[in-house]
Design a protein around this motif. Structure first.
Motif: not given
Length: 414
Positions: A74-103
């Protein structure tokens, strides 16, 4: 297994600032602690960097990634969502969030995040492989196979794409196993048992099993045929019913009947207890001069890193011709654990202790002694289709009698 593969995949892509800039000392330390699974130290370093540069989204992304590795989803998901508010064009952040969602079991959200990552950089094989993992977890095997193939086309050296394609080969429906067991006594001649079994999963709901056993005891031979049918339902688990008939020669039961009820519960990959499985069974043995009924219950606890703990108890009612019936208890505890892995090859082991345990497959071991048994076993997974197992045990009985047992089996799935 899923957590380990995700962690390895993410560690590989965290080479110098997600593969772009020169690695700083703190990033090297974070990766070192993460590889050692020292999450507390890794998070301490990242938190220091966040305090120093709270607006640095690369640092915040590292923090999200370490939180995910540590299992703080839950903390990782919240942190990724905060990061993506300012850095939406980095595919690594989207993949990191996806891995959290998958788990977390959120396949739809994970797939949506990876769709965005692939749109940002459609030429990256690791993004396609990550998307294939989510599709596989969601049961979309054909789509997952196409995505793994795209990843391999983009990077022919991708080990993840190769392993993913192998994992999506048609599942084996049948398991053929051969084995040989031995009992060496300090008071009688040795017993030997050769056997073969065939287990078949015909549909997701129906399975069958057949086996043949051949015994040699003190120069006397015997054999039996065993068969069973299993019906599985997602809500109530599995019901198995079967029986056996034998050429007994007064050594083994003339006939047998049994049934088992099996039900399991999952609690998630982040909990200490990942799941619990309960098995209840009854087994009837009819000998030439006696009858035995066993009532058993077993609880299997699934722990982190593929460890398991089994606790079982059995009550046995033995009735001999001309005498009354008698109930006797017994119990067993077993601990299973992984030992090593080399790609698809894996070595695992187990140790167990049993008290009062009797082997009702042979007539001289019914209702006549109490015992304590110590033992263990090994299982070597050669590949997805083949494995070898072995076991050994030492049983101390009343009247200073002992039984040293050992055996070996080979299984192939097709």
């Amino acid at each position: 297994m899923l957590i380990s593969s995700l962690l390895l995949a993410e560690l590989l892509i965290t080479s110098p600032v997600f593969g772009q800039a020169q690695t700083s000392d703190w990033q090297t330390q974070v990766r070192k602690y993460s590889e050692a699974r020292d999450w507390e130290s890794a998070l301490r370093i990242v938190d220091q960097e966040v305090a120093r540069a709270p607006q640095d989204m690369d640092v915040r992304a590292w923090r999200a990634r370490v939180l995910a590795w540590a299992g703080h989803l839950p903390e990782a998901e919240k942190e990724y969502l905060e990061v993506l508010k300012f850095s939406r064009n980095d595919p690594d952040n989207w993949m990191g969030l996806a891995n959290v969602y998958l788990r977390e079991g959120k396949e739809v959200e994970a797939l949506r995040a990876l769709d965005t990552a692939v749109k940002l950089d459609p030429t990256r094989a690791d993004l396609h492989a990550a998307r294939a993992r989510v599709l596989r977890a969601a049961g979309q095997r054909n789509e997952a196979r196409l995505e793994f193939q795209r990843a391999r086309n983009l990077d022919p050296t991708s080990e993840e794409a190769r392993a993913g394609l192998n994992s999506l080969r048609p599942e084996a429906k049948h398991g053929l196993r051969f084995g040989q067991d031995n009992d060496l006594f300090n008071f009688a001649g040795a017993n030997h048992d050769e056997w073969a079994s065939l287990a078949s999963q015909w549909t997701p709901h129906w399975a069958t099993s057949v086996a043949g056993n051949f015994y040699q005891r003190g120069g006397t031979g015997a054999g039996k045929f065993v068969g069973s049918v299993t019906r599985r339902q997602p809500r109530w688990g599995a019901l198995t019913a079967g029986g056996a008939i034998g050429h007994d020669n007064a050594v083994i039961p003339k006939s047998e009947a049994f049934f088992d009820l099996d039900h399991g519960w999952k609690s998630g990959e982040t909990a200490f207890v990942r799941g619990v499985e309960i098995v209840y069974g009854q087994h009837w043995y009819w000998y030439l001069t006696s009858r035995v009924l066993t009532v058993s219950g077993t609880a299997i606890v699934y722990l982190p890193r593929e460890w398991t703990l089994s606790l079982g108890a059995t009550g046995a009612r033995s009735a001999f011709a001309g005498t009354g019936a008698e109930w006797r208890p017994s119990g067993i505890t077993r601990l299973g654990f992984p030992l090593a892995g080399w790609g698809p090859k894996r070595l695992s082991g187990n140790v167990f202790f049993a008290a009062g345990t009797e082997d009702f497959a042979q007539v001289d071991q019914i209702g006549r002694f109490t015992s304590r048994t110590y033992g263990g076993g090994l299982r070597f997974q050669i590949n997805a289709r083949q494995d070898v197992t072995c076991f050994g045990s030492y049983q101390k009985r009343t009247q200073d009698r002992t039984d040293t047992a050992f055996g070996l089996s080979y299984g192939i799935h097709f």
